[in-house]
Design an enzyme around this catalytic site. Structure first.
Site, mmCIF file in Angstrom:
data_model
loop_
_atom_site.group_PDB
_atom_site.id
_atom_site.type_symbol
_atom_site.label_atom_id
_atom_site.label_comp_id
_atom_site.label_asym_id
_atom_site.label_seq_id
_atom_site.Cartn_x
_atom_site.Cartn_y
_atom_site.Cartn_z
ATOM 1 C CD GLU A 1 3.828 1.671 -9.305
ATOM 2 O OE1 GLU A 1 3.930 1.654 -8.061
ATOM 3 O OE2 GLU A 1 3.868 0.924 -10.147
ATOM 4 C CG LEU B 1 -1.974 -8.415 -6.404
ATOM 5 C CD1 LEU B 1 -1.094 -9.312 -5.597
ATOM 6 C CD2 LEU B 1 -1.484 -7.851 -7.657
ATOM 7 N N GLY C 1 0.636 -1.209 -0.114
ATOM 8 C CA GLY C 1 0.121 0.084 0.058
ATOM 9 C C GLY C 1 0.822 1.293 -0.128
ATOM 10 C CB SER C 2 4.238 2.251 -1.088
ATOM 11 O OG SER C 2 4.289 1.815 -2.342
ATOM 12 C CG ASN C 3 1.231 3.164 -5.682
ATOM 13 O OD1 ASN C 3 1.607 4.019 -6.325
ATOM 14 N ND2 ASN C 3 1.922 1.947 -5.867
ATOM 15 C CG ASP D 1 -3.889 -4.688 -17.040
ATOM 16 O OD1 ASP D 1 -3.026 -5.305 -17.076
ATOM 17 O OD2 ASP D 1 -4.681 -4.183 -16.053
ATOM 18 C CG ASN E 1 -5.217 -1.143 -12.231
ATOM 19 O OD1 ASN E 1 -4.829 -1.010 -11.077
ATOM 20 N ND2 ASN E 1 -4.467 -1.984 -13.255
ATOM 21 C CG HIS F 1 -0.062 -2.593 -15.741
ATOM 22 N ND1 HIS F 1 -0.436 -3.847 -15.226
ATOM 23 C CD2 HIS F 1 0.831 -2.802 -16.666
ATOM 24 C CE1 HIS F 1 0.387 -4.876 -15.667
ATOM 25 N NE2 HIS F 1 1.109 -4.252 -16.524
HETATM 26 C C1 GRF Z 1 2.617 -1.368 -7.947
HETATM 27 O O1 GRF Z 1 3.822 -1.674 -8.326
HETATM 28 C C2 GRF Z 1 1.491 -1.087 -8.737
HETATM 29 O O2 GRF Z 1 2.130 -0.678 -10.019
HETATM 30 C C3 GRF Z 1 0.847 -2.514 -8.949
HETATM 31 O O3 GRF Z 1 0.877 -2.982 -7.512
HETATM 32 C C4 GRF Z 1 2.040 -2.414 -6.673
HETATM 33 C C5 GRF Z 1 1.479 -1.791 -5.657
HETATM 34 O O4 GRF Z 1 2.807 -1.489 -4.766
HETATM 35 N N1 GRF Z 1 -0.377 -2.699 -9.348
HETATM 36 P P1 GRF Z 1 2.259 -0.720 -3.293
HETATM 37 O O5 GRF Z 1 1.263 -1.830 -2.666
HETATM 38 O O6 GRF Z 1 1.506 0.439 -3.719
HETATM 39 O O7 GRF Z 1 3.521 -0.290 -2.626
#
Ligand code: GRF
Length: 186
Positions: free
Chosen positions: A172, A83, A11-13, A143, A100, A102
């Site tokens: 990202e 996922l 979940g870093s994003n 996608d 999403n 990718h």
């Molecule tokens: C990211 O690389 C994103 O592109 C892919 O899953 C990963 C999620 O990373 N869909 P995080 O959990 O947000 O660190």
């Protein structure tokens, strides 16, 4: 605008997105939902005081997640490292309101199986000179939704898949929150 983030892992994003909107008056992250009860993204949500929700694949496919999103008056669904394949019924309910990210330059390296380190290994093995990120709307064809934004980074001959993964992840974090803000007008 009320946002829900779906994530299956670290979940870093999601963290960057919660940070980005935490003082916004136009949008708020109202929910973080995961199919993994031990996903670290749930800890990150708690730190931001964001409601969490966990569900199994079966519950998702039975419509439980869709109902929760409707009950929470969610306007936009953000997939950030989610996922599982989104059921068509959920995609239809949030048609053109689901985004999403990718970790590759779609349409190359799209589809099932291309996640985690696999995609970076494939890019490296193919000898591509660059890779990057794709932020796109989600439709029933995985996608293949409308591409909203792409950013690229060069690949050097000595780059390992781990080096590539690290640079893609940085792209990202640098772009996803802002692109969401532009997309939803917040
Ligand atoms: C990211 O690389 C994103 O592109 C892919 O899953 C990963 C999620 O990373 N869909 P995080 O959990 O947000 O660190």
């Amino acid at each position: 605008k009320r946002l829900a983030i779906l994530a299956s892992g670290s979940g870093s994003n999601a963290e960057k997105i919660m940070e980005y909107f935490q003082h916004s008056h136009q949008a708020e992250v109202a929910l973080v939902a995961s199919n993994k009860t031990d996903a670290f993204v749930l800890e990150r949500a708690k730190k931001f005081g964001v409601q969490t929700f966990t569900f199994s694949r079966k519950e998702m496919e039975a419509g439980i997640l869709t109902q929760k999103l409707i009950d929470e008056n969610i306007d936009w669904v953000i997939l950030a490292g989610f996922l599982l394949k989104i059921p068509d019924e959920l995609t239809r309910t949030f048609s053109d309101r689901m985004v999403n990210i990718h970790p590759a330059l779609l349409p190359k390296y799209g589809g099932k199986g291309m996640y985690g380190m696999h995609v970076h290994q494939a890019v490296k093995a193919a000898g591509d000179a660059e890779t990057g990120i794709t932020i796109h709307l989600v439709n029933e064809h995985y996608d293949e939704g409308r591409i909203i934004f792409q950013a690229s980074t060069p690949i050097g001959p000595e780059d390992s898949p781990e080096d590539i993964a690290q640079r893609v992840h940085a792209l990202e974090h640098a772009h996803f929150p802002r692109v969401i803000g532009e997309l939803i007008g917040a």
